[in-house]
Design a protein around this motif. Structure first.
Motif, PDB file in Angstrom:
ATOM      1  N   THR A  26       0.837  -1.191   0.000  1.00  0.00           N
ATOM      2  CA  THR A  26       0.000   0.000   0.000  1.00  0.00           C
ATOM      3  C   THR A  26       0.874   1.244   0.000  1.00  0.00           C
ATOM      4  O   THR A  26       2.080   1.170   0.240  1.00  0.00           O
ATOM      5  CB  THR A  26      -0.945   0.009   1.224  1.00  0.00           C
ATOM      6  OG1 THR A  26      -1.899   1.050   1.080  1.00  0.00           O
ATOM      7  CG2 THR A  26      -0.183   0.185   2.518  1.00  0.00           C
ATOM      8  N   ALA A  27       0.244   2.384  -0.228  1.00  0.00           N
ATOM      9  CA  ALA A  27       0.961   3.663  -0.175  1.00  0.00           C
ATOM     10  C   ALA A  27       1.348   3.973   1.264  1.00  0.00           C
ATOM     11  O   ALA A  27       0.603   3.664   2.202  1.00  0.00           O
ATOM     12  CB  ALA A  27       0.084   4.778  -0.735  1.00  0.00           C
ATOM     13  N   LEU A  28       2.509   4.572   1.441  1.00  0.00           N
ATOM     14  CA  LEU A  28       2.991   4.915   2.774  1.00  0.00           C
ATOM     15  C   LEU A  28       1.998   5.811   3.506  1.00  0.00           C
ATOM     16  O   LEU A  28       1.725   5.600   4.688  1.00  0.00           O
ATOM     17  CB  LEU A  28       4.362   5.605   2.671  1.00  0.00           C
ATOM     18  CG  LEU A  28       4.981   6.090   3.972  1.00  0.00           C
ATOM     19  CD1 LEU A  28       5.196   4.927   4.938  1.00  0.00           C
ATOM     20  CD2 LEU A  28       6.288   6.809   3.692  1.00  0.00           C
ATOM     21  N   SER A  29       1.429   6.783   2.822  1.00  0.00           N
ATOM     22  CA  SER A  29       0.492   7.703   3.467  1.00  0.00           C
ATOM     23  C   SER A  29      -0.753   6.973   3.972  1.00  0.00           C
ATOM     24  O   SER A  29      -1.258   7.276   5.059  1.00  0.00           O
ATOM     25  CB  SER A  29       0.096   8.825   2.510  1.00  0.00           C
ATOM     26  OG  SER A  29      -0.528   8.297   1.358  1.00  0.00           O
ATOM     27  N   SER A  30      -1.231   5.995   3.231  1.00  0.00           N
ATOM     28  CA  SER A  30      -2.393   5.214   3.666  1.00  0.00           C
ATOM     29  C   SER A  30      -2.060   4.357   4.879  1.00  0.00           C
ATOM     30  O   SER A  30      -2.863   4.232   5.810  1.00  0.00           O
ATOM     31  CB  SER A  30      -2.890   4.306   2.541  1.00  0.00           C
ATOM     32  OG  SER A  30      -3.320   5.062   1.455  1.00  0.00           O
ATOM     33  N   PHE A  31      -0.865   3.783   4.879  1.00  0.00           N
ATOM     34  CA  PHE A  31      -0.438   2.951   5.999  1.00  0.00           C
ATOM     35  C   PHE A  31      -0.292   3.788   7.262  1.00  0.00           C
ATOM     36  O   PHE A  31      -0.722   3.384   8.344  1.00  0.00           O
ATOM     37  CB  PHE A  31       0.883   2.254   5.650  1.00  0.00           C
ATOM     38  CG  PHE A  31       1.244   1.138   6.577  1.00  0.00           C
ATOM     39  CD1 PHE A  31       0.621  -0.095   6.481  1.00  0.00           C
ATOM     40  CD2 PHE A  31       2.229   1.306   7.545  1.00  0.00           C
ATOM     41  CE1 PHE A  31       0.966  -1.142   7.326  1.00  0.00           C
ATOM     42  CE2 PHE A  31       2.578   0.281   8.388  1.00  0.00           C
ATOM     43  CZ  PHE A  31       1.939  -0.953   8.288  1.00  0.00           C
ATOM     44  N   VAL A  32       0.285   4.982   7.141  1.00  0.00           N
ATOM     45  CA  VAL A  32       0.456   5.873   8.288  1.00  0.00           C
ATOM     46  C   VAL A  32      -0.906   6.312   8.828  1.00  0.00           C
ATOM     47  O   VAL A  32      -1.121   6.338  10.044  1.00  0.00           O
ATOM     48  CB  VAL A  32       1.328   7.098   7.921  1.00  0.00           C
ATOM     49  CG1 VAL A  32       1.274   8.168   8.995  1.00  0.00           C
ATOM     50  CG2 VAL A  32       2.760   6.660   7.683  1.00  0.00           C
ATOM     51  N   THR A  33      -1.837   6.631   7.944  1.00  0.00           N
ATOM     52  CA  THR A  33      -3.178   7.011   8.378  1.00  0.00           C
ATOM     53  C   THR A  33      -3.834   5.876   9.149  1.00  0.00           C
ATOM     54  O   THR A  33      -4.455   6.099  10.197  1.00  0.00           O
ATOM     55  CB  THR A  33      -4.047   7.395   7.160  1.00  0.00           C
ATOM     56  OG1 THR A  33      -3.444   8.507   6.495  1.00  0.00           O
ATOM     57  CG2 THR A  33      -5.461   7.739   7.573  1.00  0.00           C
ATOM     58  N   CYS A  34      -3.684   4.663   8.672  1.00  0.00           N
ATOM     59  CA  CYS A  34      -4.240   3.496   9.341  1.00  0.00           C
ATOM     60  C   CYS A  34      -3.578   3.280  10.701  1.00  0.00           C
ATOM     61  O   CYS A  34      -4.246   2.976  11.689  1.00  0.00           O
ATOM     62  CB  CYS A  34      -4.076   2.275   8.450  1.00  0.00           C
ATOM     63  SG  CYS A  34      -5.033   0.861   8.977  1.00  0.00           S
ATOM     64  N   LEU A  35      -2.259   3.449  10.765  1.00  0.00           N
ATOM     65  CA  LEU A  35      -1.534   3.340  12.043  1.00  0.00           C
ATOM     66  C   LEU A  35      -2.065   4.343  13.056  1.00  0.00           C
ATOM     67  O   LEU A  35      -2.295   3.999  14.222  1.00  0.00           O
ATOM     68  CB  LEU A  35      -0.044   3.629  11.843  1.00  0.00           C
ATOM     69  CG  LEU A  35       0.873   2.542  11.370  1.00  0.00           C
ATOM     70  CD1 LEU A  35       2.272   3.102  11.143  1.00  0.00           C
ATOM     71  CD2 LEU A  35       0.924   1.405  12.346  1.00  0.00           C
ATOM     72  N   ASP A  52      10.271   1.058  14.253  1.00  0.00           N
ATOM     73  CA  ASP A  52      10.258  -0.194  15.012  1.00  0.00           C
ATOM     74  C   ASP A  52       9.816  -1.360  14.141  1.00  0.00           C
ATOM     75  O   ASP A  52      10.390  -2.444  14.208  1.00  0.00           O
ATOM     76  CB  ASP A  52       9.351  -0.089  16.235  1.00  0.00           C
ATOM     77  CG  ASP A  52       9.966   0.741  17.354  1.00  0.00           C
ATOM     78  OD1 ASP A  52      11.179   1.041  17.280  1.00  0.00           O
ATOM     79  OD2 ASP A  52       9.237   1.085  18.303  1.00  0.00           O
ATOM     80  N   MET A  53       8.791  -1.148  13.315  1.00  0.00           N
ATOM     81  CA  MET A  53       8.316  -2.214  12.428  1.00  0.00           C
ATOM     82  C   MET A  53       9.399  -2.620  11.433  1.00  0.00           C
ATOM     83  O   MET A  53       9.590  -3.807  11.180  1.00  0.00           O
ATOM     84  CB  MET A  53       7.051  -1.777  11.675  1.00  0.00           C
ATOM     85  CG  MET A  53       5.818  -1.742  12.517  1.00  0.00           C
ATOM     86  SD  MET A  53       4.418  -1.221  11.517  1.00  0.00           S
ATOM     87  CE  MET A  53       3.077  -1.627  12.598  1.00  0.00           C
ATOM     88  N   LYS A  54      10.103  -1.630  10.881  1.00  0.00           N
ATOM     89  CA  LYS A  54      11.188  -1.942   9.948  1.00  0.00           C
ATOM     90  C   LYS A  54      12.308  -2.686  10.667  1.00  0.00           C
ATOM     91  O   LYS A  54      12.858  -3.648  10.143  1.00  0.00           O
ATOM     92  CB  LYS A  54      11.737  -0.671   9.301  1.00  0.00           C
ATOM     93  CG  LYS A  54      10.819  -0.095   8.248  1.00  0.00           C
ATOM     94  CD  LYS A  54      11.483   0.954   7.385  1.00  0.00           C
ATOM     95  CE  LYS A  54      11.933   2.156   8.148  1.00  0.00           C
ATOM     96  NZ  LYS A  54      12.386   3.259   7.285  1.00  0.00           N
ATOM     97  N   GLY A  55      12.646  -2.257  11.875  1.00  0.00           N
ATOM     98  CA  GLY A  55      13.697  -2.899  12.650  1.00  0.00           C
ATOM     99  C   GLY A  55      13.382  -4.346  13.001  1.00  0.00           C
ATOM    100  O   GLY A  55      14.277  -5.187  13.080  1.00  0.00           O
ATOM    101  N   LYS A  62       9.677   1.265   0.494  1.00  0.00           N
ATOM    102  CA  LYS A  62      10.433   1.625  -0.712  1.00  0.00           C
ATOM    103  C   LYS A  62       9.615   2.597  -1.547  1.00  0.00           C
ATOM    104  O   LYS A  62       8.437   2.341  -1.808  1.00  0.00           O
ATOM    105  CB  LYS A  62      10.716   0.390  -1.573  1.00  0.00           C
ATOM    106  CG  LYS A  62      11.803  -0.507  -1.068  1.00  0.00           C
ATOM    107  CD  LYS A  62      12.098  -1.583  -2.091  1.00  0.00           C
ATOM    108  CE  LYS A  62      13.174  -2.514  -1.604  1.00  0.00           C
ATOM    109  NZ  LYS A  62      13.384  -3.623  -2.530  1.00  0.00           N
ATOM    110  N   ARG A  63      10.243   3.678  -1.960  1.00  0.00           N
ATOM    111  CA  ARG A  63       9.643   4.648  -2.889  1.00  0.00           C
ATOM    112  C   ARG A  63       8.185   4.970  -2.586  1.00  0.00           C
ATOM    113  O   ARG A  63       7.322   4.943  -3.467  1.00  0.00           O
ATOM    114  CB  ARG A  63       9.778   4.154  -4.316  1.00  0.00           C
ATOM    115  CG  ARG A  63      11.214   4.082  -4.776  1.00  0.00           C
ATOM    116  CD  ARG A  63      11.290   3.772  -6.225  1.00  0.00           C
ATOM    117  NE  ARG A  63      10.645   2.499  -6.521  1.00  0.00           N
ATOM    118  CZ  ARG A  63      11.103   1.608  -7.366  1.00  0.00           C
ATOM    119  NH1 ARG A  63      12.202   1.846  -8.027  1.00  0.00           N
ATOM    120  NH2 ARG A  63      10.460   0.486  -7.575  1.00  0.00           N
ATOM    121  N   GLY A  64       7.885   5.278  -1.343  1.00  0.00           N
ATOM    122  CA  GLY A  64       6.540   5.708  -0.990  1.00  0.00           C
ATOM    123  C   GLY A  64       5.521   4.596  -0.844  1.00  0.00           C
ATOM    124  O   GLY A  64       4.327   4.861  -0.775  1.00  0.00           O
TER     125      GLY A  64
END
Length: 72
Positions: A26-35, A52-55, A62-64
């Motif tokens: 999904t798009a990063l902005s959509s994922f952040v909104t959901c978070l 933390d999730m990436k770690g 990647k690329r948004g």
């Protein structure tokens, strides 16, 4: 954890996201909104959650776009 959430909470969110939206990309902005909605937080705090999730190897950014790597 930098964000104050447990590894289990982050893992469960990733699994729920992939199941609920029937996708692991999904798009990063959509994922952040959901978070923000799920954890009742704001976008600046979501940056720590993403780190933390990436770690933990739960997501890849990647690329948004965000790819959820865990599903069980």
């Amino acid at each position: 954890m930098e964000c104050g959430l447990t590894q289990t909470q982050l893992h469960d969110f990733c699994n729920w996201f992939a199941w609920h939206y029937e996708t692991n990309l999904t798009a990063l902005s959509s994922f952040v909104t959901c978070l923000c909605g799920h954890f009742h937080t704001y976008p600046k705090a979501a940056e720590a959650i993403l780190r933390d999730m990436k770690g933990l190897g739960l997501i890849e950014v990647k690329r948004g776009t965000v790819r959820v790597l865990v599903q069980s």
